[in-house]
Design an enzyme around this catalytic site. Structure first.
Site, short mmCIF file in Angstrom:
data_model
loop_
_atom_site.label_atom_id
_atom_site.label_comp_id
_atom_site.label_asym_id
_atom_site.label_seq_id
_atom_site.Cartn_x
_atom_site.Cartn_y
_atom_site.Cartn_z
N ASP A 151 -18.47 -8.11 -23.67
CA ASP A 151 -19.88 -8.37 -23.96
C ASP A 151 -20.47 -9.31 -22.92
O ASP A 151 -20.04 -9.31 -21.76
CB ASP A 151 -20.02 -8.93 -25.38
CG ASP A 151 -21.27 -8.41 -26.07
OD1 ASP A 151 -22.37 -8.93 -25.77
OD2 ASP A 151 -21.17 -7.48 -26.89
N HIS A 224 -26.02 -12.39 -26.66
CA HIS A 224 -25.53 -11.22 -27.39
C HIS A 224 -24.04 -11.34 -27.70
O HIS A 224 -23.59 -11.05 -28.82
CB HIS A 224 -25.80 -9.96 -26.57
CG HIS A 224 -25.54 -8.68 -27.29
ND1 HIS A 224 -24.29 -8.13 -27.42
CD2 HIS A 224 -26.38 -7.83 -27.94
CE1 HIS A 224 -24.36 -7.00 -28.10
NE2 HIS A 224 -25.62 -6.79 -28.43
N SER A 537 -25.03 -2.69 -32.47
CA SER A 537 -24.28 -3.78 -31.82
C SER A 537 -23.77 -4.78 -32.83
O SER A 537 -22.69 -5.37 -32.65
CB SER A 537 -25.17 -4.52 -30.81
OG SER A 537 -25.27 -3.82 -29.61
#
Length: 754
Positions: A151, A224, A537
């Site tokens: 990520d 994120h 996600s």
């Protein structure tokens, strides 16, 4: 386009590339006039245990297409030499073609970009730390396992990574934290954050994919990676909220699991990675000893027609699964249209997104003293202003200043467009009316309220009936429980599987709307280091964390067995027994192409009774059934292979679902189940057939004992339909009276000669 050998059918893999090395020499001259770009080369299973010998073999292969050893060495971007063999190198198109022509080469393809796709989640799913006999406590909350994330990095100061009370780092862990900009391993890593690496070499030479705001280290600007890792494995963090919304204790699915971050996502605006970088991260994660991999990335959908294997994510995940590491990936965010699901290969656990029984709203009190509520994630102060209806918000902007604007839209993108327009023109707020039962996920710092057309029409009637309409909007509030219906989100990508229609995708669904998680404090939309995220996600790490708990309970189970346990025990209704719907036009009851086997249920998954297991022979079955030749399959699996003649049927892959996309005449499907419950067990078959489809199971009863742990059965499928149909859905269950082992049935009739 990739360059692939040994292929007799149109494409199986999207987005990956590879080759194989056995020491064959082709002498070639490097063309100095051709542009060089990064190609990813996959060489299948390692030929040596010594990683240096593997890297040396890569060097020799490259020397065959370069003028000198030095030029070959300088071309290398990454060596993949831990979990599998391969490399990324800067090559001309002609050099890539020369490599692909070697008889020991599997495939070559250019580097590409790949897109990224809690205080209530786990209570909603019935995963409570207050249950002493529950999966959380029985698994010690995942303490002995490491979950890896490919990520965008971590914000290491987040309380999500607090290691207070954790036991020593698991002995099998070989990974480490790597120093970089504003990241000191001695300071920022601990018994919770046990690994943190970053990869940049897979971008072009001027690093054009890397944002200037980001950090050249495992530290992530965008947040994120921090979000997904906190959703899966955050420590307990009390008194968390997003500006007062979603208050409570934040925790991951596996609160004591260890976290390893592999930072491969750098583009702040588009949240993309490169395929060469991704493959390197897979290789490192396998070697480091991660136990589970969570990947909120996907190739773009809908899929273009392909005639080559270019599956970076797919083949990296295949090698991980062959090492016993489950790989959980998102279905992507391009729904609700059919055939948009990504990450469609049978070794991956692919996750769709639902909401939960929580929403955020604001009170709207009008000048006539009528109060109506609407969906809102507004965290500011109460607003009082005039109210105006504007039909054409793009062109009619003169009346927006200082007013709350009501407008009607049809599409998702129009909501964001209207919000941008009213913000630029300094409106006091925006009310958007849209058709359908839509759940808003827009977090904004001014009043933004979503209502349906019916409520919008009521507000419009008030505006037209008043000479000076006004409105008072409260700050956002949180509502938990009834009457909020569970539904598969409109953005969540849908099946059928566009590449292998007989393999059900997505596999499972989990919450992925307005999920509270930790994020980067540098990120503008962060509220005290927390954010409400929406997308597959965020559904992906929910399932990844639950897989950690199951693997802690059952360390000897294969990734396929864990996947089967997740799928065969899923809820077909929401936890309260109400039906699950699917957002779209029109809204409908959810089916397997919306949510796979259903909504994940970790408590039942810990004791599934039976599992549909798979090993390397099953995956070879899949490769043979989809048209790969013996040489190609031998290269990628490392096992000498000779496909049967005729080729095996993909319908017989031991998958925990039966999907028949083209039923022309009666067909018999085979499956095998393994008993993982009580030794002496008897299961009987229960069928809910799809409409107009006859299902016959042979035998109807399975009897297990100490000497019989695996049993096969056949499912005979026929239809009374006389014309072509769409898909019809049903289910098939083995039950012992306590455990129900259920798989979806999906059948489409194709009468070619009516």
């Amino acid at each position: 386009m990739g360059i692939v050998k040994g292929r007799s059918r149109a494409g199986l893999f999207i987005g990956f590339l590879f080759i194989v090395n056995v020491g064959f020499c082709v002498f070639a001259q490097e063309s100095s006039n051709e542009e060089r770009k990064i190609y990813v080369v996959h060489l299948g299973v390692r030929r040596h245990d010594d990683s240096e010998l593997v890297s040396e073999s890569h060097q020799r292969m490259l020397e065959s297409v370069f003028e000198s050893a030095e030029a070959a060495r300088e071309s290398i971007v990454y060596n993949y030499h831990h979990g599998f063999s391969g490399f990324a190198a800067r090559l001309t198109d002609s050099q890539a073609k020369q490599l692909s022509d070697r008889p020991d080469v599997f495939s070559v393809a250019p580097n590409r970009k790949v897109e990224l796709q809690s205080t209530r989640i786990y209570d909603y799913l019935g995963l409570s730390p207050s249950f002493p006999s529950g999966v959380l406590h029985e698994s010690n909350m995942g303490s002995d396992l490491v979950i890896g994330f490919l990520d965008s990095g971590v914000w290491p100061e987040s309380p999500a990574y607090n290691d207070e009370g954790l036991e020593p780092i698991p002995k099998h862990w070989k990974g480490k934290c790597v120093a970089g900009e504003d990241f000191d391993p001695a300071k920022h890593c601990n018994k919770k954050l046990v690994g943190a690496k970053y990869f940049t070499d897979g971008f072009d030479e001027n690093n054009s994919g890397i944002s200037e705001e980001d950090f050249m280290s495992p530290r992530g600007y965008r947040g994120h990676g921090t979000m997904v890792s906190s959703i899966a494995a955050s420590s307990f963090v009390p008194n968390v909220s997003y500006g007062g919304l979603a208050p409570g204790v934040m925790r991951g699915a596996a609160p004591k699991a260890r976290i390893a971050m592999y930072k491969i996502v750098w583009d702040r605006a588009l949240l993309m990675s490169s395929t060469a970088t991704m493959v390197k991260a897979f290789d490192e994660a396998i070697n480091d000893g991660v136990d589970v991999l969570s990947i909120s990335l996907a190739s773009a959908a809908p899929f273009r027609p392909i005639d080559s294997i270019t599956g970076d994510l797919e083949l990296g995940s295949f090698h991980a699964v062959m090492k016993g590491i489950p790989v959980i990936a998102g279905a992507s965010n391009t729904g609700p249209e059919a055939y948009t699901v990504a990450n469609v290969f049978p070794w991956m656990l692919t996750v769709a997104a639902t909401n939960i029984d929580r929403t955020f709203y604001a009170d709207m009190t009008f000048g006539n003293n009528i109060t109506i509520i609407g969906q809102a994630q507004y965290t500011g102060k109460e607003v009082s202003a005039g109210l105006v209806y504007i039909e054409h918000y793009k062109t009619d902007t003169s009346g927006m200043l200082g007013k709350v604007v009501l407008t009607f839209v049809k599409e998702d993108w129009e909501m964001a467009s209207a919000l941008a327009t009213t913000t630029i023109n300094k409106a006091a707020g925006l009310i958007v009316a849209r058709s359908g039962d839509y759940q808003s996920d827009i977090v904004y710092n001014q009043p933004f309220i979503y209502v349906d057309y019916e409520v919008g029409a009521k507000i419009l009637r008030y505006i037209r009936s008043s000479s000076s309409p006004t409105i008072k909007i409260s700050t956002g509030k949180t509502l938990v429980g009834r009457p909020i219906a569970t539904q598969v989100c409109g953005f969540s990508s849908r099946g059928p599987n566009g590449l292998s229609p007989a393999i059900l995708k997505p596999d499972i669904a989990a919450p992925g709307v307005t999920i509270l998680g930790a994020t980067s404090q540098a990120y503008p939309d962060s509220f005290g280091g927390y954010f409400l995220g929406t997308g597959t996600s965020y559904a992906t790490p929910v399932v990844a964390g639950l897989v950690v708990l199951l693997k802690a309970l059952h360390p000897d189970w294969s990734p396929a067995a864990l996947k089967s346990a997740i799928m065969t025990t899923a809820w077909k209704t929401d936890p309260s027994g109400e039906p699950i719907f699917a957002e779209g036009e029109p809204r409908k009851l959810a089916d397997p192409f919306d949510y796979g086997a259903g909504l994940v249920n970790a408590e039942r998954a810990k004791d599934p009774g039976l599992v549909y297991d798979m090993n390397i022979d099953d995956y070879i079955h899949y490769f043979c059934a989809t048209g790969y030749n013996d040489t190609s399959i031998t290269i990628i699996t490392g096992k000498p292979t000779k496909c049967s003649s005729p080729l095996p049927s993909i319908l017989d892959l031991n998958y925990p679902a039966i999907t028949i996309p083209d039923l022309e005449e009666e067909v018999t499907v085979t499956r095998t189940v393994t008993n993982v419950g009580p030794v002496d067990s008897v299961y009987r078959a229960v069928v809910e057939p799809p409409r107009g489809v006859e299902i016959v199971v042979e035998p109807e009863t399975l009897v297990f004992c100490s000497n019989t742990k695996k049993l096969g059965f056949k499912v005979r499928v026929s239809s009374s339909h006389k014309s072509n149909t769409g898909f019809f859905f049903g289910s098939f269950t083995w039950t012992d009276g306590t455990r129900n082992v259920t798989i979806p049935l999906s059948v489409r009739i194709r009468v070619l000669n009516p």
